[in-house]
Design a protein around this motif. Structure first.
Motif, mmCIF file in Angstrom:
data_model
loop_
_atom_site.group_PDB
_atom_site.id
_atom_site.type_symbol
_atom_site.label_atom_id
_atom_site.label_comp_id
_atom_site.label_asym_id
_atom_site.label_seq_id
_atom_site.Cartn_x
_atom_site.Cartn_y
_atom_site.Cartn_z
ATOM 1 N N ALA A 119 0.810 -1.225 0.000
ATOM 2 C CA ALA A 119 0.000 0.000 0.000
ATOM 3 C C ALA A 119 0.845 1.278 0.000
ATOM 4 C CB ALA A 119 -0.931 0.009 1.217
ATOM 5 N N ALA A 120 2.170 1.135 0.105
ATOM 6 C CA ALA A 120 3.045 2.328 0.090
ATOM 7 C C ALA A 120 3.045 2.937 -1.311
ATOM 8 C CB ALA A 120 4.458 1.941 0.510
ATOM 9 N N SER A 121 3.331 4.215 -1.384
ATOM 10 C CA SER A 121 3.312 4.921 -2.663
ATOM 11 C C SER A 121 4.549 4.581 -3.496
ATOM 12 C CB SER A 121 3.273 6.428 -2.409
ATOM 13 O OG SER A 121 3.343 7.116 -3.636
ATOM 14 N N THR A 122 4.356 4.451 -4.813
ATOM 15 C CA THR A 122 5.506 4.235 -5.701
ATOM 16 C C THR A 122 5.949 5.571 -6.300
ATOM 17 O OG1 THR A 122 3.923 3.735 -7.445
ATOM 18 C CG2 THR A 122 4.927 1.861 -6.321
ATOM 19 N N ASN A 123 5.207 6.635 -5.947
ATOM 20 C CA ASN A 123 5.528 7.971 -6.443
ATOM 21 C C ASN A 123 6.408 8.664 -5.401
ATOM 22 O OD1 ASN A 123 5.476 10.683 -7.104
ATOM 23 N ND2 ASN A 123 3.339 10.659 -7.750
ATOM 24 N N THR A 124 7.527 9.230 -5.840
ATOM 25 C CA THR A 124 8.453 9.798 -4.843
ATOM 26 C C THR A 124 8.207 11.285 -4.584
ATOM 27 O OG1 THR A 124 10.004 10.071 -6.657
ATOM 28 C CG2 THR A 124 10.329 8.154 -5.243
ATOM 29 N N SER A 125 7.106 11.827 -5.117
ATOM 30 C CA SER A 125 6.875 13.273 -4.913
ATOM 31 C C SER A 125 6.599 13.592 -3.434
ATOM 32 C CB SER A 125 5.723 13.775 -5.789
ATOM 33 O OG SER A 125 4.542 13.081 -5.465
ATOM 34 N N ARG A 126 6.024 12.622 -2.698
ATOM 35 C CA ARG A 126 5.891 12.793 -1.234
ATOM 36 C C ARG A 126 6.677 11.654 -0.587
ATOM 37 N NH1 ARG A 126 -0.065 13.271 0.898
ATOM 38 N NH2 ARG A 126 1.007 13.691 2.862
ATOM 39 N N PRO A 127 7.974 11.904 -0.324
ATOM 40 C CA PRO A 127 8.848 10.815 0.137
ATOM 41 C C PRO A 127 8.303 10.024 1.322
ATOM 42 C CG PRO A 127 10.132 12.772 -0.331
ATOM 43 C CD PRO A 127 8.696 13.177 -0.449
ATOM 44 N N VAL A 128 7.653 10.685 2.279
ATOM 45 C CA VAL A 128 7.210 9.933 3.472
ATOM 46 C C VAL A 128 6.226 8.820 3.098
ATOM 47 C CG1 VAL A 128 7.613 11.740 5.198
ATOM 48 C CG2 VAL A 128 5.384 11.610 4.078
ATOM 49 N N LEU A 129 5.455 9.025 2.026
ATOM 50 C CA LEU A 129 4.472 8.003 1.635
ATOM 51 C C LEU A 129 5.116 6.851 0.864
ATOM 52 C CD1 LEU A 129 1.339 10.102 0.611
ATOM 53 C CD2 LEU A 129 1.996 9.250 2.855
ATOM 54 N N SER A 130 6.391 7.035 0.432
ATOM 55 C CA SER A 130 7.067 5.927 -0.262
ATOM 56 C C SER A 130 7.808 5.048 0.749
ATOM 57 C CB SER A 130 8.037 6.463 -1.316
ATOM 58 O OG SER A 130 9.096 7.144 -0.687
ATOM 59 N N GLY A 131 7.501 5.267 2.019
ATOM 60 C CA GLY A 131 8.103 4.458 3.081
ATOM 61 C C GLY A 131 7.028 3.762 3.897
ATOM 62 N N VAL A 132 7.481 2.930 4.835
ATOM 63 C CA VAL A 132 6.583 2.205 5.738
ATOM 64 C C VAL A 132 6.860 2.709 7.151
ATOM 65 C CG1 VAL A 132 5.973 -0.076 6.639
ATOM 66 C CG2 VAL A 132 6.545 0.194 4.215
ATOM 67 N N LEU A 133 5.803 3.067 7.852
ATOM 68 C CA LEU A 133 5.966 3.571 9.217
ATOM 69 C C LEU A 133 6.114 2.409 10.198
ATOM 70 C CD1 LEU A 133 5.736 6.051 11.242
ATOM 71 C CD2 LEU A 133 3.321 5.424 11.457
ATOM 72 N N PHE A 134 7.166 2.476 11.023
ATOM 73 C CA PHE A 134 7.320 1.557 12.161
ATOM 74 C C PHE A 134 7.090 2.411 13.404
ATOM 75 C CE2 PHE A 134 9.027 -1.074 8.990
ATOM 76 C CZ PHE A 134 9.279 -2.349 9.482
ATOM 77 N N ASP A 135 6.026 2.115 14.135
ATOM 78 C CA ASP A 135 5.647 2.936 15.283
ATOM 79 C C ASP A 135 5.609 2.037 16.520
ATOM 80 O OD1 ASP A 135 4.502 4.591 17.134
ATOM 81 O OD2 ASP A 135 2.692 5.051 16.000
ATOM 82 N N VAL A 136 6.585 2.241 17.422
ATOM 83 C CA VAL A 136 6.669 1.404 18.625
ATOM 84 C C VAL A 136 6.178 2.196 19.833
ATOM 85 C CG1 VAL A 136 8.189 -0.026 20.051
ATOM 86 C CG2 VAL A 136 8.763 0.377 17.659
ATOM 87 N N LYS A 137 5.196 1.618 20.523
ATOM 88 C CA LYS A 137 4.750 2.223 21.782
ATOM 89 C C LYS A 137 4.649 1.102 22.804
ATOM 90 C CE LYS A 137 2.439 6.489 20.391
ATOM 91 N NZ LYS A 137 2.755 6.418 18.950
#
Length: 380
Positions: A156-174
């Motif tokens: 589901a991550a973006s293949t478009n690099t115009s918004r770099p954060v969306l071309s990555g996967v968030l790892f959120d540790v709490k």
């Protein structure tokens, strides 16, 4: 892992190892290689004989993979060798002992009982130094659970690099929860893993999607082994068995995605995954002319109609029997986004939740409470 100092020559590197170990090692580290024409050494894998081990490293400057195998090292040294050629050659040898030596210049010799070859390498001094990741924020997660989380989200991550954060996967540790999240702003996948070892960590980072995909391939054969994850300011390191995968992180703030997840929905449909996927595949043949738009219309007599408007190639309307709770409802969705989740979550039956035609649709596996997938609606 630095380069050799000038005083040591590596001309006498010599070792013996097994063909199977060698093949596995090259396949693992090659995952970090992206064909590079400007820096030829990045197409190579670094071999370094030291102690009783042969170390392998490969990088594309964004991600680096390191691995080692046991070896009978006669003399220490290092060289870089074209990964593709080495991999193809080693895979064609029998499973037997292989002798590797560097005798003159940057040529590597590989001998087995049935073969003898020479390959031109590049001096290991030209190979980039792979930085060490400071152990700042460390936690452990099961390889099997992390691999499943990756396969259910990274698509589901973006293949478009115009918004770099969306071309990555968030790892959120709490504390004892790790959330793995990917979105391209049209759909979003979120998987929550409960960590066996509680931590007091609260940290998040964005890992390039390509790195995450390659990590998934490495984890497939690890089973219940624990993966150690170290997150520093701009890098992340995954240690799984003898494999180390290091990656740079994407800078920036991940969008506040929780706000998009509907808290309540008016209509819930329980459907067999395979039956729904087959119907969507069929209808989508006619929806390609129409931006992949398909209409889902649910009535509380237990019928779900999936259709497409008439396009140049025709139209299609299909009906499924479903378990429905709540109101009659309809929504238009992108067929491919719906198919993606049905293909990747591997569940017998799914829950599709619709609030109204302007709100996102929610898809979840019936038996997994820790996964959610959201698709933004199209105009009806």
């Amino acid at each position: 892992m630095g380069t050799n100092s000038g005083s040591i020559t590596f001309e006498y590197m010599k070792l013996v190892c097994s063909q199977a170990d060698l093949e596995r090692a090259i396949n693992i580290v090659s995952k970090a290689i992206t064909p590079n024409t400007t820096l030829p050494v990045l197409n190579n894998v670094l071999l370094k004989a030291e102690g009783k081990k042969l170390h392998f490293s490969a990088t594309n400057l964004e991600v680096a993979v390191q691995y080692f195998i046991p070896a009978d090292v006669k003399s220490e040294g290092s060289i870089t060798v074209p990964a593709k050629l080495l991999s193809s050659y080693i895979s064609l040898l029998k499973d037997e002992k292989v002798e590797i030596s560097v005798t003159s210049g940057d040529t590597i010799e590989i001998s087995s009982p049935s073969s003898h070859t020479k390959m031109k390498g590049i001096n290991s001094n030209e190979f980039p130094v792979i930085p060490k990741v400071e152990k700042e924020n460390t936690f452990k997660v099961s390889a099997a659970e992390l691999e499943r989380a990756i396969s259910q989200t990274v698509f589901a991550a973006s293949t478009n690099t115009s918004r770099p954060v969306l071309s990555g996967v968030l790892f959120d540790v709490k504390k004892d929860k790790l959330k793995v999240v990917a979105t391209d702003s049209y759909r979003l996948a979120e998987k929550t893993i409960t960590l066996k070892d509680k931590t007091s960590l609260e940290v998040e980072c964005i890992v390039p999607a390509r790195t995450v995909m390659e990590l998934g391939k490495i984890l497939v054969r690890m089973g219940e082994e624990q993966v150690e994850v170290n997150i520093s300011k701009n890098q992340i390191l995954f240690v799984a068995g003898d494999v180390q995968l290091m990656s740079r992180l994407i800078e920036g703030k991940y969008p506040p995605y929780e706000k998009v997840v509907p808290k309540e929905t008016k209509t819930k449909l329980e459907i067999m995954d395979e039956a729904l996927a087959n119907v969507v595949r069929r209808v989508s043949l006619f929806a390609r002319e129409n931006n992949n738009s398909i209409k889902l219309s649910a009535t509380n007599d237990g019928k779900l109609t999936i259709s497409t408007d008439e396009t140049r190639v025709g139209e299609e309307k299909a009906e499924l029997t479903v378990k429905i709770t709540g109101d009659n409802n309809k929504i238009a969705l992108n067929a491919q986004y719906l198919l993606d989740v049905l293909n990747y979550i591997q569940s017998d039956s799914v829950l599709v939740e619709i609030d109204d035609k302007l709100s996102p649709a929610v898809v979840r596996p019936v038996k997994e409470k820790d996964y959610v997938y959201i698709i933004m609606p199209l105009k009806i």
